[in-house]
Design an enzyme around this catalytic site. Structure first.
Site, mmCIF file in Angstrom:
data_model
loop_
_atom_site.group_PDB
_atom_site.id
_atom_site.type_symbol
_atom_site.label_atom_id
_atom_site.label_comp_id
_atom_site.label_asym_id
_atom_site.label_seq_id
_atom_site.Cartn_x
_atom_site.Cartn_y
_atom_site.Cartn_z
ATOM 1 C CD GLU A 1 -3.543 8.038 5.619
ATOM 2 O OE1 GLU A 1 -4.491 7.388 6.092
ATOM 3 O OE2 GLU A 1 -2.400 7.553 5.443
ATOM 4 C CD GLU B 1 -2.626 1.249 2.633
ATOM 5 O OE1 GLU B 1 -3.010 0.142 3.056
ATOM 6 O OE2 GLU B 1 -2.904 2.335 3.184
#
Length: 256
Positions: free
Chosen positions: A127, A122
């Protein structure tokens, strides 16, 4: 925009573009339970259209969360889209004009994930949560992947070297996220994913390199990336990161 390397050359050739002409054919709106357990209700395509949470405006793709409904019990209605294509290595450039601002509860992300999490990897490219002013950039992998941040821009700090459960770099570029990002009319995120490491650059709108706008990006001319993840002696990137799809979502109440 997605580009792959020309064999034997530093420059890249454009392979595929996602834009207003094909985005909702190439990215699926996912009506699914949030795997991160945020306070969110990811709606289906019909609901997204009815609530104007996804679509095309002024020839630009927009994704949104419900900012009208009060006292939701199953989470705030919002959008999560995932690419139908999956990728292993390449140079991936996202031109983004606007993102959620710095406010309590918000948790937006632009990231990738593989079919066998965490073993296929990932990459969390953008973010942050709540009132954070700069993004946290993170890799997740199976066991046995330890990284260094050699070559990262000044101000980026490796918070954890082991990518299982997650190796993160904090950043200090306030133009790369939230209100600061929106104040400069957004910009371009470039992710160079190779078998030897993963590097991520951010360029404010007024500073996007000419080689990107010309469709011939050359990362060797860009200077240090915002974050650079390289092998610290025990990470085979080709094994740990493969067959990832790209995801955009607006979540709430993290880190959940």
């Amino acid at each position: 925009m997605l580009v792959l390397p020309k064999m034997g050359a530093a420059s890249y050739n454009l392979l595929k573009t996602y834009d207003a002409s094909n985005f909702f054919e190439e990215f699926e709106i996912q009506n699914a339970t949030d795997p991160s357990s945020g306070f969110v209700d990811y709606v289906d395509a019909a609901t997204a259209k009815a609530k104007s949470l996804a679509g095309i405006r002024n020839d630009q793709v927009y994704l949104a969360a419900d900012s009208v409904t009060e006292n939701t019990t199953n989470g705030r209605p919002s959008i999560r889209v995932e690419s139908t294509d999956s990728w292993t290595t390449g140079l991936f450039i996202a031109d983004i004009a606007h993102m959620p601002g710095n406010s309590c509860g918000v948790w937006p992300a632009y990231w990738t994930s593989g079919p066998d999490w965490p073993n296929s990897g990932e990459i969390d490219i953008i973010e942050a949560i709540n009132l954070q002013k700069s993004p946290i950039i993170t890799l997740h992998s199976g066991t046995g992947c330890t990284v260094a941040n050699t070559g990262s821009a000044a101000g980026s700090v490796l918070e954890d070297a082991s990518c299982n459960p997650g190796c993160s770099q904090s950043t200090t570029d306030t133009q790369a996220y939230g209100d600061g990002f929106n104040a400069v009319k957004g910009g371009a995120y470039a992710t160079q994913w190779t078998t030897s490491g993963i590097a991520i650059w951010f360029f404010p709108r007024a500073s996007i390199p000419a080689d990107i706008t010309a469709g011939k990006p050359d990362p060797t001319t860009w200077g240090k990336p915002l974050t650079n993840f390289v092998d610290a002696g025990s990470c085979d990137f080709a094994t740990h990161f493969k067959s990832n799809r790209f995801i955009f979502n607006i979540n709430f109440c993290g880190w959940a």
